[in-house]
Design an enzyme around this catalytic site. Structure first.
Site, PDB file in Angstrom:
ATOM      1  N   LYS A  13       0.807  -1.240  -0.123  1.00 44.81           N
ATOM      2  CA  LYS A  13       0.123  -0.097  -0.040  1.00 44.81           C
ATOM      3  C   LYS A  13       0.950   1.305   0.057  1.00 44.81           C
ATOM      4  O   LYS A  13       0.755   2.237  -0.554  1.00 44.81           O
ATOM      5  CB  LYS A  13      -0.922   0.181   1.303  1.00 44.81           C
ATOM      6  N   ARG A  88      -8.918   1.863   9.323  1.00 46.31           N
ATOM      7  CA  ARG A  88      -8.669   0.602   9.774  1.00 46.31           C
ATOM      8  C   ARG A  88      -9.647  -0.299  10.544  1.00 46.31           C
ATOM      9  O   ARG A  88      -9.463  -1.493  10.576  1.00 46.31           O
ATOM     10  CB  ARG A  88      -7.293   0.266  10.248  1.00 46.31           C
ATOM     11  N   ARG A 127      11.577  -6.682   4.509  1.00 49.22           N
ATOM     12  CA  ARG A 127      11.549  -5.176   4.247  1.00 49.22           C
ATOM     13  C   ARG A 127      12.341  -4.427   4.928  1.00 49.22           C
ATOM     14  O   ARG A 127      12.644  -4.613   6.216  1.00 49.22           O
ATOM     15  CB  ARG A 127       9.925  -4.802   4.457  1.00 49.22           C
ATOM     16  N   ARG A 160      11.767  -1.943  10.798  1.00 51.54           N
ATOM     17  CA  ARG A 160      10.908  -1.432  11.568  1.00 51.54           C
ATOM     18  C   ARG A 160      10.844  -2.646  12.871  1.00 51.54           C
ATOM     19  O   ARG A 160      10.677  -3.761  12.469  1.00 51.54           O
ATOM     20  CB  ARG A 160       9.611  -1.248  11.069  1.00 51.54           C
ATOM     21  N   ARG A 171      -0.163  -8.663  13.613  1.00 51.15           N
ATOM     22  CA  ARG A 171      -0.790  -7.552  12.565  1.00 51.15           C
ATOM     23  C   ARG A 171      -1.658  -8.248  11.509  1.00 51.15           C
ATOM     24  O   ARG A 171      -2.673  -7.521  11.181  1.00 51.15           O
ATOM     25  CB  ARG A 171       0.303  -6.768  11.910  1.00 51.15           C
TER      26      ARG A 171
HETATM   27  P1  AMP Z   1       1.239   0.914   8.732  1.00 52.36           P
HETATM   28  O1  AMP Z   1       2.545   1.827   8.498  1.00 52.36           O
HETATM   29  O2  AMP Z   1       0.264   1.548   8.144  1.00 52.36           O
HETATM   30  O3  AMP Z   1       1.743  -0.450   8.600  1.00 52.36           O
HETATM   31  O4  AMP Z   1       1.088   1.112  10.429  1.00 52.36           O
HETATM   32  C1  AMP Z   1       2.126   0.583  11.560  1.00 52.36           C
HETATM   33  C2  AMP Z   1       1.040   0.613  12.830  1.00 52.36           C
HETATM   34  O5  AMP Z   1       0.812   1.898  13.197  1.00 52.36           O
HETATM   35  C3  AMP Z   1      -0.124  -0.318  12.622  1.00 52.36           C
HETATM   36  O6  AMP Z   1       0.326  -1.722  13.122  1.00 52.36           O
HETATM   37  C4  AMP Z   1      -0.761   0.326  13.932  1.00 52.36           C
HETATM   38  O7  AMP Z   1      -0.218  -0.024  15.162  1.00 52.36           O
HETATM   39  C5  AMP Z   1      -0.558   1.854  13.885  1.00 52.36           C
HETATM   40  N1  AMP Z   1      -1.615   2.403  12.906  1.00 52.36           N
HETATM   41  C6  AMP Z   1      -1.387   2.863  11.459  1.00 52.36           C
HETATM   42  N2  AMP Z   1      -2.618   3.298  11.133  1.00 52.36           N
HETATM   43  C7  AMP Z   1      -3.465   3.077  11.822  1.00 52.36           C
HETATM   44  C8  AMP Z   1      -4.816   3.351  12.334  1.00 52.36           C
HETATM   45  N3  AMP Z   1      -5.747   3.908  11.101  1.00 52.36           N
HETATM   46  N4  AMP Z   1      -5.545   2.912  13.246  1.00 52.36           N
HETATM   47  C9  AMP Z   1      -5.006   2.303  14.215  1.00 52.36           C
HETATM   48  N5  AMP Z   1      -3.660   2.048  14.175  1.00 52.36           N
HETATM   49  C10 AMP Z   1      -2.965   2.427  12.965  1.00 52.36           C
END
Ligand code: AMP
Length: 221
Positions: A13, A88, A127, A160, A171
């Site tokens: 994404k 989400r 990654r 990360r 996740r």
């Molecule tokens: P991402 O970089 O989008 O994979 O997000 C990394 C982490 O940030 C996720 O596993 C969540 O812990 C938190 N996070 C990001 N976006 C959201 C969201 N819209 N709602 C809740 N937690 C989020």
């Protein structure tokens, strides 16, 4: 043009949203990036977010909604945006609908990228992201020219914390239970474009562009 990118962690994404936002001059709004930024700044919200992210859990809806509401006030969103990783959960999606209607805005399309868990785990565990410019690279599929250095700026490539295997599995479970229902939510609204996220970055990008309404793209600003 206002878009949402939906899909499991590791489906690409972020990479695709960034590419499309650059090609169409749209703001790229990644809630994950927003949280990583406040974590780096060691703010109160950052500390709170980190405690959830490190366990692969979602940050509470209220915190996410406040951050998104604030971000949408910035002038760079006026010509359109791509949300990546938001909403989400169903409460976030409903809250976002209300927020947009209060701003007299609407979403044009929701692009859902799909792929199976085995590939996602493989992609996520290999990654790395650049500690300087944030670009994402993959040690298997797009290995850096110089070991552990970013091809773009030469910065150090780091993993990360939430890309470690045990967190990845959590996740994926969270995605299945809380985020996947949004595919149906947006399908019912007639906004959904569901595509395979499997293939090279260019192949997936081409797939997305083919499916986006060219008319909508032209009207971006
Ligand atoms: P991402 O970089 O989008 O994979 O997000 C990394 C982490 O940030 C996720 O596993 C969540 O812990 C938190 N996070 C990001 N976006 C959201 C969201 N819209 N709602 C809740 N937690 C989020």
């Amino acid at each position: 043009m206002r878009l949402i990118f939906l899909g499991p962690p590791g489906i690409g994404k972020g990479t695709q949203a960034k590419l499309l936002s650059e090609n169409c001059s749209l703001a790229h709004l990644s809630t994950g990036d927003m949280f990583r930024s406040v974590i780096e700044q060691e703010t109160e919200v950052g500390l709170l977010a980190k405690s959830y992210m490190d366990q692969g859990k979602l940050v509470p809806d209220r915190v996410v909604m406040e951050m998104v509401q604030e971000r949408l006030k910035a002038p760079d969103t006026a010509c359109g945006f791509i949300f990546d990783g938001f909403p989400r959960t169903e409460p976030q999606a409903r809250g976002f609908d209300e927020l947009l209607s209060s701003l007299e805005l609407s979403i044009d399309k929701v692009i859902a990228l799909m792929g199976d868990d085995r590939i996602l785990v493989e992609r996520l565990s290999s990654r790395r992201s650049c500690s300087e410019c944030g670009r994402i690279t993959n040690l298997i599929f797009s290995p850096p020219k110089i070991e552990m250095k970013c091809d773009h700026c030469g910065g150090d490539l780091v993993q990360r914390d939430d890309d470690k295997e045990e967190v990845i599995l959590k996740r994926l479970e969270v995605y299945r239970n809380q985020t996947k229902p949004l595919v149906e939510y947006y399908d019912e609204k007639g906004l959904l474009i569901q595509l395979s996220g499997i293939g090279t970055v260019d192949e997936v990008a081409e797939r997305i562009e083919e499916h986006l309404d060219k008319k909508t793209t032209g009207e971006s600003c």
